[in-house]
Design an enzyme around this catalytic site. Structure first.
Site, PDB file in Angstrom:
ATOM      1  N   ALA A   8       0.843  -1.205   0.000  1.00 39.32           N
ATOM      2  CA  ALA A   8       0.000   0.000   0.000  1.00 39.32           C
ATOM      3  C   ALA A   8       0.869   1.243   0.000  1.00 39.32           C
ATOM      4  O   ALA A   8       0.692   2.154   0.808  1.00 39.32           O
ATOM      5  CB  ALA A   8      -0.912  -0.011   1.222  1.00 39.32           C
ATOM      6  N   HIS A  19     -10.180  34.522  -4.259  1.00 40.20           N
ATOM      7  CA  HIS A  19     -11.436  33.980  -3.736  1.00 40.20           C
ATOM      8  C   HIS A  19     -12.435  33.817  -4.872  1.00 40.20           C
ATOM      9  O   HIS A  19     -12.593  34.743  -5.664  1.00 40.20           O
ATOM     10  CB  HIS A  19     -12.019  34.921  -2.687  1.00 40.20           C
ATOM     11  CG  HIS A  19     -13.388  34.510  -2.253  1.00 40.20           C
ATOM     12  ND1 HIS A  19     -13.601  33.484  -1.344  1.00 40.20           N
ATOM     13  CD2 HIS A  19     -14.625  34.953  -2.622  1.00 40.20           C
ATOM     14  CE1 HIS A  19     -14.910  33.326  -1.165  1.00 40.20           C
ATOM     15  NE2 HIS A  19     -15.552  34.201  -1.942  1.00 40.20           N
TER      16      HIS A  19
HETATM   17  P1  AMP Z   1       6.468   2.425  -2.185  1.00 36.99           P
HETATM   18  O1  AMP Z   1       7.879   2.316  -1.686  1.00 36.99           O
HETATM   19  O2  AMP Z   1       5.784   3.737  -1.876  1.00 36.99           O
HETATM   20  O3  AMP Z   1       6.323   2.000  -3.615  1.00 36.99           O
HETATM   21  O4  AMP Z   1       5.649   1.348  -1.317  1.00 36.99           O
HETATM   22  C1  AMP Z   1       5.886  -0.027  -1.299  1.00 36.99           C
HETATM   23  C2  AMP Z   1       5.019  -0.598  -0.192  1.00 36.99           C
HETATM   24  O5  AMP Z   1       5.073  -2.015  -0.251  1.00 36.99           O
HETATM   25  C3  AMP Z   1       5.449  -0.185   1.217  1.00 36.99           C
HETATM   26  O6  AMP Z   1       4.327   0.285   1.930  1.00 36.99           O
HETATM   27  C4  AMP Z   1       5.999  -1.485   1.808  1.00 36.99           C
HETATM   28  O7  AMP Z   1       5.809  -1.571   3.207  1.00 36.99           O
HETATM   29  C5  AMP Z   1       5.162  -2.522   1.075  1.00 36.99           C
HETATM   30  N1  AMP Z   1       5.786  -3.857   1.017  1.00 36.99           N
HETATM   31  C6  AMP Z   1       7.073  -4.145   0.759  1.00 36.99           C
HETATM   32  N2  AMP Z   1       7.274  -5.503   0.755  1.00 36.99           N
HETATM   33  C7  AMP Z   1       6.061  -6.068   1.028  1.00 36.99           C
HETATM   34  C8  AMP Z   1       5.583  -7.412   1.140  1.00 36.99           C
HETATM   35  N3  AMP Z   1       6.398  -8.455   1.000  1.00 36.99           N
HETATM   36  N4  AMP Z   1       4.267  -7.607   1.413  1.00 36.99           N
HETATM   37  C9  AMP Z   1       3.424  -6.549   1.553  1.00 36.99           C
HETATM   38  N5  AMP Z   1       3.807  -5.267   1.464  1.00 36.99           N
HETATM   39  C10 AMP Z   1       5.108  -5.016   1.188  1.00 36.99           C
END
Ligand code: AMP
Ligand code: FAD
Length: 477
Positions: A193, A456
């Site tokens: 997420a 505004h």
């Molecule tokens: P971003 O760096 O904004 O693209 O976010 C990547 C997201 O993926 C971060 O919130 C991480 O905590 C999440 N993440 C990384 N590895 C895993 C995993 N194995 N399972 C679930 N979420 C993950």
């Protein structure tokens, strides 16, 4: 045959590299830029991740999907009855592809205009000789050797994949496949997420998919100010995104029917998720494979980034690295600013970047944007601050636009009133945050923002009211 000599060779023509090349050429340097990106049609293209499979196509689909959702659910509130909206996904994807093409062709024009040589292929270091760095570019027509007085590495990043989750960009997609699905999945799974998972998950939810997001961390949008992540959580879950925090993903299997994900929830209970498609969006890794960094005695740190100082200088004289391949936020505008800085350094100027004033944006609906410190960071640093917050709900323009969700929050030093951070969740946050970035660059106080006349009715009045709220004197609440 002697190699052609350049003042600057840039490796990679994403937003960091192509901007560095243009600025260096503007400053009178002889510049080449190596870029190997090949489109699905087999055409070489400039623009990197950002233009081809990142910022630009995702924002095109965000806009289209927002229009679709508005036509389906919200035009009625304006007294407009358009009947049942019909989705032509192929046309929507073709529109997105057309925008990408227009933009990447635009960079080709800019390269010609600035007399930048495009070395069409994969570049690698071959060594150094007599104060020049040798590079070899593997082009379709054969190998090209060039010598460079200065090299700017802007090789960017690629999607991180997970073991046991083979990305085929049909059933299991990274950002590349997720921007070009051939049909709207009935059920879509998203792993991660983060920025990309939320943006792309939102696109497909708006187009009709039932979206489930599995996030490994126990907190939601941990990099945001806590007030923003709480508000965003409320809004996104209300919109219908099913987000599970603290999820541990186990075995993933594919079949003709789709993808099955075994996962464990935050309470440790075994769960299963069956979806038609899965998007893996668990972060990005720097691209350094095949650069042959060892030939110039360079390496990477334990996370794969090329180590650089505050001015993007590597440990080797005249070799710089910028953008996603170095530390800092993986954002296009951060790479662009580093590109300008490095080109100006090479030309003998004295530029610098204040990394604290680089804005962060998440293009969900509503958007999230911030600059500077979060409230939890200020608390951890023991800094005395005051906070002012103002909701879009109390703004006439926001109500008129049916965009009343969210708020602006301004954090200012308790003694000097200097603005330390600004956090927005709301429509158009990506544009509104620019005012805060300018204010912070000029070390403005919250009173400075509050004293500036804002148009505004406009969403920007919410920024002014939040600044007034720091001193507990918001006028319209
Ligand atoms: P971003 O760096 O904004 O693209 O976010 C990547 C997201 O993926 C971060 O919130 C991480 O905590 C999440 N993440 C990384 N590895 C895993 C995993 N194995 N399972 C679930 N979420 C993950
Ligand atoms: P890249 O854009 O990755 O470009 C690097 C280029 O170098 C590539 O074209 C690659 O082919 C080339 N290259 C690599 N090695 C070699 C070599 N040896 N020889 C020749 N060429 C080479 N950021 C934002 O700021 N706003 C957004 O809205 C946003 N949305 C995004 C949405 C998605 C889906 C994704 C995936 C990313 C998004 N980003 C966004 C992040 C943004 O795309 C990156 O931060 C940005 O592209 C990094 O720029 P860069 O120039 O460092 O690298």
């Amino acid at each position: 045959m002697a190699s052609e000599r350049f003042d600057v060779v840039v490796i990679g023509a994403g937003p960091a590299g192509y901007i560095a090349a243009i600025r260096a050429a503007q400053l009178g340097l002889k510049v080449a830029c190596a870029e190997k990106w090949t489109t699905p049609e087999g055409e070489l293209a400039l623009g990197g991740t950002c233009l081809n499979v990142g910022c630009i196509p995702s924002k095109a689909l965000l806009a289209s999907s927002e229009k679709y959702e508005e036509a389906c659910h919200h035009l009625g509130e304006h007294g407009i009855d358009v009947g049942a909206a019909k989705l032509d996904l192929a046309k929507m994807i073709a529109r997105k592809d057309g925008i990408v093409r227009k933009m990447t062709k635009g960079i080709e024009f800019l390269f010609r205009k600035n007399k930048i040589t495009w070395l069409k292929g994969h570049a690698r270091f071959t060594g150094e000789n007599d104060g020049m760095y040798g590079l070899e570019v593997q082009a379709a027509e054969g190998q090209v050797q060039v010598d460079a007085r200065c090299v700017i590495i802007a090789s960017g990043s690629k999607a991180r994949h997970l073991p046991g989750m083979p990305v085929d960009n049909t059933l299991i997609c990274d950002n590349v496949g997720a921007l070009s699905l051939s049909s709207v999945p009935r059920r879509l799974g998203v792993i991660g997420a983060g920025v990309i998972g939320l943006e792309l998950g939102s696109v497909w939810r708006r187009l009709g998919a039932e979206v489930t997001v599995l996030e490994g961390l126990p907190g939601f949008l941990a990099a945001c100010d806590d007030a923003v992540s709480k508000e965003a959580w409320k809004i996104f879950t209300r919109q219908g995104l099913a987000i599970h925090l603290g999820a541990r993903v186990g075995e993933v299997t594919t079949s003709k029917k789709g993808v099955s994900v075994a996962w464990t929830d935050a309470q440790g209970a075994a769960q299963g998720l069956d979806v038609d498609r899965l998007i893996v969006s668990v972060g990005r890794v720097p691209n350094t494979d095949g650069l042959n960094l060892a030939a110039v005695d360079l390496g990477v740190d334990d996370r794969g980034f090329i180590p650089v100082d505050d001015h993007c200088r590597t440990k080797r004289d005249n070799i710089y690295a910028i953008g996603d391949v170095v530390r800092g936020p993986m954002l296009a505008h951060k790479g662009e600013d580093e590109g300008v800085m490095v080109a100006e350094l090479i030309a003998g100027q004295k530029p610098h970047i204040d990394y604290n004033t680089i804005p962060w944006v998440i293009y969900t609906s509503p958007e999230i944007a911030w600059v500077g410190r979060t409230e939890q960071q200020l608390k951890a640093e023991g800094r005395a601050y005051r906070s002012g917050q103002f909701p879009f709900m109390a703004n006439g323009r926001a109500l008129g636009m049916n965009a009343a969700e969210g708020f602006v929050k301004v954090l200012a030093d308790a003694v000097t009133d200097e603005v330390l951070g600004v956090h927005i969740v709301g429509a158009g946050a990506s544009d509104l945050i620019a005012e805060a970035a300018v204010a912070m660059e000029f070390r403005a106080s919250s009173e400075d923002i509050a004293r500036v006349c804002h148009p505004h009715p406009s969403m920007s009045e919410v920024m002014r009211e939040a600044a007034l709220a720091v001193d507990k004197r918001a006028l319209n609440l």
